[in-house]
Structures are given as structure tokens and as C-alpha cells.
Design an enzyme around this catalytic site. Structure first.
Site, mmCIF file in Angstrom:
data_model
loop_
_atom_site.group_PDB
_atom_site.id
_atom_site.type_symbol
_atom_site.label_atom_id
_atom_site.label_comp_id
_atom_site.label_asym_id
_atom_site.label_seq_id
_atom_site.Cartn_x
_atom_site.Cartn_y
_atom_site.Cartn_z
ATOM 1 N N HIS A 69 0.861 -1.181 0.000
ATOM 2 C CA HIS A 69 0.000 0.000 0.000
ATOM 3 C C HIS A 69 0.905 1.241 0.000
ATOM 4 O O HIS A 69 2.139 1.119 -0.045
ATOM 5 C CB HIS A 69 -0.946 -0.014 1.201
ATOM 6 N N HIS A 83 4.077 1.409 2.225
ATOM 7 C CA HIS A 83 5.272 0.736 1.706
ATOM 8 C C HIS A 83 5.909 1.595 0.600
ATOM 9 O O HIS A 83 7.128 1.746 0.533
ATOM 10 C CB HIS A 83 4.910 -0.620 1.090
ATOM 11 N N GLY A 109 9.212 1.374 8.856
ATOM 12 C CA GLY A 109 8.148 2.321 9.191
ATOM 13 C C GLY A 109 7.976 2.502 10.691
ATOM 14 O O GLY A 109 8.100 1.551 11.463
ATOM 15 N N GLN A 135 9.084 -2.821 16.486
ATOM 16 C CA GLN A 135 9.903 -3.537 15.497
ATOM 17 C C GLN A 135 11.074 -2.666 15.051
ATOM 18 O O GLN A 135 12.220 -3.130 14.981
ATOM 19 C CB GLN A 135 9.018 -3.911 14.306
ATOM 20 N N LEU A 180 -2.302 3.160 7.355
ATOM 21 C CA LEU A 180 -2.424 2.157 6.300
ATOM 22 C C LEU A 180 -1.782 0.862 6.774
ATOM 23 O O LEU A 180 -0.732 0.856 7.420
ATOM 24 C CB LEU A 180 -1.741 2.644 5.023
#
Ligand code: AMP
Length: 287
Positions: free
Chosen positions: A34, A37, A149, A155, A186
Site C-alpha cells: 500500500h 510501503h 516504518g 519492530q 495504512l
């Protein structure tokens, strides 16, 4: 755009590029791409000479087998989007390439201070799998810059810690979360939201914004309790609504005592588990 499925051919293309002095930017993904990315790809294109994207739905990071099974895999559409975005190489390995027999891909790092809370508490084994797959992909690609992200806050913090602790010769660039106009972050999982939940789901962002605006008026414990209640009233099943130090992830009692603060949320929107976060003080990802 080159599409490479095998480690050996991937490495030989990369070393050719490297010999010519090209800086390699790498964006690891699980596909079902999406705009979030693609924003990482655009950012990578600004500072790297060659951009490599990987798509691999990593089985070792799914603690719920049905989540793994239901994970969307629209590979033809993903290829089209990446080619259009100007990606130089799509690394599309199979499981045998990522986890070859006889290769120990486990990562021995003491990471409990990052993974023992929030996502790590609710998804046992998840971060062990993330660490394993990202380290393996980094070993294969050997990028100069790695793009991840903020959407997956813990993470990104975990991978930053790994790069620093292992002294990996690359920079981590953490990019802001891309949101729909409604505020909803998103996510590949959003396509599984029912039409009713698509309308409710932006409530997570609104509630985090409320928490941010309340920082001056209310104590942290009150903010997290009320934030959770607001989401429950909207119909979410909340796993956590936390205000923590942006670097240590420790719970916050006095906001004044912290340089960085972040609100982190995980909540079920019906059958879909959503996570989101909002940095409300400082810049935790700047070194
Ligand atoms: P995934 O395919 O979900 O594993 O995500 C691959 C990368 O894209 C990770 O570094 C994510 O943090 C990042 N990412 C996912 N969603 C977003 C978003 N909405 N905005 C920015 N980055 C994102």
C-alpha cells in the site's frame, strides 16, 4: 525491475552494483503493498542509488497460524506497484532460500527490554521471528541503508538495537506512518475490515490525538485508562493503550522526566487486530 528469487543470483547482481559504487537501499516487506510501503520506497530512492524491496511472508513471526494463512498475497499487483515506483530489484525468496536446511538463522541477542512489553507480551515469539528474518535478509542484501516504518514502532526499535549492538555497517531510516485521510494508519490488514469497521477504525488515531492533547491536563495513568475506555465504547477490544518512554518503552508516570514519549495502541476491530502509535514528545528515532 529485476525479480530475483534465489540468494545466489541476488548477491551477484548486488555485488555488481556495489562495485560500481552504488549505495543500496533496502525495504523489507511482507507484500500486499500500500502507499505506506511505497512511501518507504520513495524515501529510499531519494538517498540510495539502487533500491531493493523484498517480499516474504515470514512464517516464524506469526504466533497465530490463521493470521499467517489469511495474510493477503496479491503478488502480481505488488510487482506492478514496485516496477512503477522505480524499484531496481524485487527479492522474492522462497522459504528454502531464507531458511536453508543446516543454516542456523537464529539470532542470539538479549532484547527482552524491548520485546518483553506491549506487542511482545501479546504476541509471544513474534519478535524472535522478526529478528531472525530481518537479520537473514540483511545478511543476504547487505544494504547501506535500511528503511522501516514507524507504524511498527517496537519492530523499528528492535532492529535499530540489533544494528547497533551487532555493529552492522548500515543506517536505519525510520519513516513516518502513512495514514488515510481519516487518520487510519495504512496496513495490509485493513482490507479485511468490514465496511462498518472501516468507519470506526479511524477512532484509534482520534483517540491517540486526544491523548496527546490531554498530556498537559491529565496524569498519564488517567490518559491511558480513559483512552482505553474511549476505544472500548467505540466497540474495540483493546489489548493495550500505553504511554511510554520513546526510547526505553518504560511506563511513564511524570511526562516532564522524559525527552521522548509515545502512545502505543493494539486493538481488535472485529476480527482484525490493528496496531498504531503516535510520538507525542521528542524524536525517539534520531540518534
Ligand atoms: P509489512 O509488510 O507490514 O511487514 O511492512 C513492511 C514495512 O513497511 C515495515 O517497515 C512497516 O513498518 C512499514 N509500514 C507498514 N505500514 C506502514 C505505514 N502505514 N506507514 C509507513 N510505513 C509502514
Amino acid at each position: 525491475m529485476l525479480i530475483c528469487k534465489e540468494t545466489k543470483t541476488t548477491k551477484s547482481h548486488l555485488s555488481r552494483w556495489r562495485e560500481k559504487g552504488g549505495r543500496i537501499g533496502f525495504v523489507p516487506t511482507m507484500g500486499a503493498l500500500h502507499q505506506g510501503h511505497l512511501d518507504l520506497v520513495h524515501r529510499a530512492r531519494q538517498t540510495s542509488d539502487r533500491v531493493v524491496v523484498s517480499i516474504f511472508v515470514n512464517p516464524t513471526q506469526f504466533n497465530d497460524p490463521s493470521d499467517l494463512e489469511k495474510y493477503p498475497r496479491p503478488i502480481e499487483e505488488d510487482i506492478r506497484l514496485l516496477a512503477e515506483a522505480g524499484v531496481d530489484m524485487l527479492f522474492l525468496p522462497g522459504e528454502a532460500d531464507v531458511y536453508p536446511k543446516h543454516l542456523d538463522t537464529s539470532v542470539s541477542l538479549e532484547v527482552d527490554h524491548i520485546t518483553g512489553v506491549l506487542e511482545g507480551q501479546h504476541r509471544p515469539g513474534h519478535f524472535k521471528g522478526v529478528l531472525q528474518v530481518v537479520k537473514r535478509l540483511l545478511d543476504i542484501i547487505g544494504p547501506d541503508q535500511l528503511f522501516m516504518g514507524q507504524k511498527d514502532y517496537q519492530q523499528s526499535a528492535l532492529i535499530g538495537f540489533m544494528i547497533k549492538t551487532l555493529g552492522l555497517p548500515m543506517a536505519l531510516v525510520v519513516c513516518p506512518t502513512t495514514r488515510a485521510a481519516s487518520g487510519l494508519a495504512l496496513s495490509s490488514r485493513n482490507q479485511r475490515l468490514t465496511p462498518a469497521w472501516q468507519l470506526i477504525a479511524p477512532g484509534i488515531y482520534q483517540t491517540m490525538k486526544w491523548a496527546e492533547a490531554s498530556l498537559q491536563q491529565l496524569p498519564p495513568e488517567k490518559i491511558t485508562q480513559m483512552g482505553r475506555e474511549q476505544l472500548e465504547q467505540q466497540g474495540f477490544e483493546v489489548e493495550y493503550f500505553a504511554l511510554v518512554d520513546g526510547k526505553t518503552l518504560a511506563a511513564v508516570h511524570d511526562p516532564e522526566q522524559h525527552d521522548t514519549l509515545v502512545v502505543l495502541v493494539a486493538a481488535w476491530a472485529g476480527k482484525v487486530r490493528l496496531i498504531d502509535n503516535l510520538i507525542v514528545k521528542g524524536s525517539p528515532f534520531s540518534s
